[in-house]
Design a protein around this motif. Sequence first.
Motif, PDB file in Angstrom:
ATOM      1  N   VAL A 167      52.896  83.615  54.023  1.00 46.51           N
ATOM      2  CA  VAL A 167      52.754  82.196  53.740  1.00 46.51           C
ATOM      3  C   VAL A 167      51.280  81.811  53.776  1.00 46.51           C
ATOM      4  O   VAL A 167      50.559  82.198  54.690  1.00 46.51           O
ATOM      5  N   SER A 168      50.855  81.070  52.778  1.00 41.22           N
ATOM      6  CA  SER A 168      49.498  80.537  52.800  1.00 41.22           C
ATOM      7  C   SER A 168      49.593  79.043  52.578  1.00 41.22           C
ATOM      8  O   SER A 168      50.285  78.595  51.673  1.00 41.22           O
ATOM      9  N   LEU A 169      48.926  78.292  53.408  1.00 42.79           N
ATOM     10  CA  LEU A 169      48.797  76.874  53.104  1.00 42.79           C
ATOM     11  C   LEU A 169      47.529  76.341  53.720  1.00 42.79           C
ATOM     12  O   LEU A 169      46.828  77.042  54.451  1.00 42.79           O
ATOM     13  N   ASN A 170      47.277  75.088  53.434  1.00 41.24           N
ATOM     14  CA  ASN A 170      45.965  74.570  53.736  1.00 41.24           C
ATOM     15  C   ASN A 170      46.080  73.063  53.908  1.00 41.24           C
ATOM     16  O   ASN A 170      46.719  72.387  53.120  1.00 41.24           O
ATOM     17  N   ILE A 171      45.526  72.556  54.983  1.00 37.48           N
ATOM     18  CA  ILE A 171      45.576  71.119  55.233  1.00 37.48           C
ATOM     19  C   ILE A 171      44.162  70.596  55.371  1.00 37.48           C
ATOM     20  O   ILE A 171      43.366  71.150  56.142  1.00 37.48           O
ATOM     21  N   ASP A 172      43.836  69.569  54.590  1.00 42.45           N
ATOM     22  CA  ASP A 172      42.481  69.006  54.651  1.00 42.45           C
ATOM     23  C   ASP A 172      42.463  67.790  55.558  1.00 42.45           C
ATOM     24  O   ASP A 172      43.487  67.180  55.822  1.00 42.45           O
ATOM     25  N   LYS A 173      41.273  67.450  55.973  1.00 47.74           N
ATOM     26  CA  LYS A 173      41.101  66.337  56.894  1.00 47.74           C
ATOM     27  C   LYS A 173      41.599  65.036  56.262  1.00 47.74           C
ATOM     28  O   LYS A 173      41.336  64.745  55.110  1.00 47.74           O
ATOM     29  N   GLY A 174      42.344  64.284  57.029  1.00 43.59           N
ATOM     30  CA  GLY A 174      42.731  62.938  56.620  1.00 43.59           C
ATOM     31  C   GLY A 174      43.971  62.842  55.757  1.00 43.59           C
ATOM     32  O   GLY A 174      44.370  61.748  55.381  1.00 43.59           O
ATOM     33  N   GLU A 175      44.583  63.956  55.424  1.00 43.07           N
ATOM     34  CA  GLU A 175      45.764  63.846  54.559  1.00 43.07           C
ATOM     35  C   GLU A 175      47.059  64.042  55.344  1.00 43.07           C
ATOM     36  O   GLU A 175      47.054  64.514  56.474  1.00 43.07           O
ATOM     37  N   ILE A 176      48.144  63.616  54.704  1.00 43.47           N
ATOM     38  CA  ILE A 176      49.467  63.926  55.241  1.00 43.47           C
ATOM     39  C   ILE A 176      50.048  65.016  54.374  1.00 43.47           C
ATOM     40  O   ILE A 176      50.184  64.850  53.165  1.00 43.47           O
ATOM     41  N   VAL A 177      50.327  66.143  55.003  1.00 47.15           N
ATOM     42  CA  VAL A 177      50.931  67.235  54.254  1.00 47.15           C
ATOM     43  C   VAL A 177      52.329  67.427  54.803  1.00 47.15           C
ATOM     44  O   VAL A 177      52.539  67.401  56.017  1.00 47.15           O
ATOM     45  N   THR A 178      53.280  67.592  53.902  1.00 46.54           N
ATOM     46  CA  THR A 178      54.644  67.803  54.379  1.00 46.54           C
ATOM     47  C   THR A 178      55.153  69.159  53.961  1.00 46.54           C
ATOM     48  O   THR A 178      54.733  69.717  52.945  1.00 46.54           O
ATOM     49  N   LEU A 179      56.002  69.688  54.782  1.00 52.56           N
ATOM     50  CA  LEU A 179      56.607  70.979  54.506  1.00 52.56           C
ATOM     51  C   LEU A 179      58.106  70.734  54.496  1.00 52.56           C
ATOM     52  O   LEU A 179      58.669  70.273  55.481  1.00 52.56           O
ATOM     53  N   ILE A 180      58.745  70.988  53.350  1.00 52.77           N
ATOM     54  CA  ILE A 180      60.188  70.774  53.316  1.00 52.77           C
ATOM     55  C   ILE A 180      60.889  72.083  53.006  1.00 52.77           C
ATOM     56  O   ILE A 180      60.302  73.017  52.442  1.00 52.77           O
ATOM     57  N   GLY A 181      62.118  72.147  53.407  1.00 48.72           N
ATOM     58  CA  GLY A 181      62.883  73.359  53.167  1.00 48.72           C
ATOM     59  C   GLY A 181      64.222  73.242  53.843  1.00 48.72           C
ATOM     60  O   GLY A 181      64.428  72.361  54.681  1.00 48.72           O
TER      61      GLY A 181
END
Lengths: 417, 232
Positions: free
Chosen positions: B20-34
């Motif tokens: 798995v590769s993912l990336n979260i930048d400063k100030g954002e909302i990232v969601t992971l669904i499954g």
Amino acid sequence: MSRVTSAFVAALITLILGGFLLGLSLTSEGINLVVGPSTPGKITFLFVGVAIVFVLQYFREHVGRFTTHMRSDQRMELPSFLRSSQQQRIWTMFVIIGLLLFPFLSSRGAVDIATLTLIYVMLGLGLNVVVGLAGLLDLGYVGFYAVGAYTYALLNMYFGVSFWVALPIAGGLAALFGFLLGFPVLRLRGDYLAIVTLGFGEIIRILLNNWTDLTGGPNGIARIPKPTLFGLEFSRRPSEEGATTFHEFFGISYSSEYKVIFLYLMALLLVLLTVYVIRRLIRMPIGRAWEALREDEIACRALGLNPTMIKLGAFTIGASFAGFAGSFFAARQGFISPESFTFIESAIILAIVVLGGMGSQLGVILAAIAMTVLPELAREFDEYRMLLFGLMMVLMMIWRPQGLLPMKRPHMELKRD
Amino acid sequence: MLRLDNIHTHYGPIEALKGVSLNIDKGEIVTLIGANGAGKTTLLMTVCGEPRASSGTVTWKGNDITQKETSEIMRTGLAVVPEGRRVFSGMTVEENLAMGGFFNYTNYDERLAHVLELFPRLKERYSQRAGTMSGGEQQMLAIGRAMMSNPELLILDEPSLGLAPIIINQIFEIIDQLRKEGTTIFLVEQNANQALRLADRGYVIEHGHIVLEDTGDNLLVNEDVRKAYLGG
């Protein structure tokens, strides 16, 4: 099952169990033991008991209603005059003064029992840290008690170390053992933890029993000197040439009571110190961390707490108090052997903690008093002592399953104005 | 800010995350669904260091934290609201919040005031035992507790689990509010609809693989996502 049948079965079980205890008697004829029926008095006693069980079981619902009624009504709380902190302080002062005066006003036997009680209070408070606060079920607590006792006894026997020097060493060594035990059991919890700690307690006892060269094995260690007051001994004659004894120094006549009173006051001092230290610990972040760990380990990890360190801390600190109590015990008894450190001791200390209410200091102190003083008072009942003890436990389970005085954690109260 | 590179995680012989590769930048909302068992929680836990990734790297603020202790990771500006809330039920709201600020005593009072401002309900319940509160209040407490450490990245594991729709709305509003205040948020959700509405970007995980990555709005209208997670 209908009421009659269930009551009948209960009565029958009572008859069978009681029959062996009360209905039979052993008499010796020559070298043989003969089993025969016991005295008519005891047999009447047995049948009265059976009848009571039958009636109680038959009217169980009514009895149950009565007990639940009691439960909701009997909210044992601190009486109102003890609630504010200032009044608490005043009352604490009174209690401490009373305890200080106690030995001068009562008999020698009472002071002796009180000293024993204080040892159990200390053990209870120490185990309370591990079981009550951190929630780690430790059945081998007596092992640390033994470590403390043998530390003083052996250091004194081989190196002539005095009690006051040995006391901190005993505490430290017991703490070290607590730390060492902590490592392998960190991953365990609940029943598994209980079994491993039980094993640890037994290992220490068996080791002491079998390492005859060092510990004297089952013969134990005798002639452990009593503590001194700044070098003043409490014996009739000084043990070494040129030393002064307590009564000589103060120019009073010798009485063996001084020693008993001194031991009592020392135990009291140790207990007060224990209470103070643990009270501080509970209010410190580590105390809160213990409780949090008991409640939810995963949440603790999520908050960045290190469960390993917190558990080790609880084990180490709890064990060190057992070490102090142990070395004092050795000094008071003057003789120790592995016999004094059997599993039943662990069980009694654990019973004190559970009876008192997990985590509650006052509760543990009350329970320790109950557990040591009641058996002494009930000495006349002799063989029924354990029966009374069991009865007390059962009644506790019905009416106060959370212990005498369940813990109320210290918290700030918002001022209402 | 947080970066996962080709992470594999095993539970014994079972491979739960398969690169798995993912990336979260400063100030954002990232969601992971499954779906259930797709590996959402495992991914989260791997970030926290338990279970540890068997290969790949987790980078947090430029440092490799793959092999670090959980307790160390959790003290570096990362906070987790664990699945199922996990508040300390025997302790009061106040004590729960204090546990959240255990390692960060600077500006403690300020942060406490801020959390109570975010969740007025917690102020009402301040000296009540956490276990006696409703599920929604407990969830608020769990988030508040995590916020007490003043995190740069807040990871939420299924904050809507078992809550009434109206409470879920409140929770999501608060999450939005937190983002506006500058906290980066990583949201793991089954409630894909609401999560994607809120999120800047989203990842879809299936059987241990990231199968889709796009902006929240695009994922909302994506045909496959609609079929699989949004009820057609």
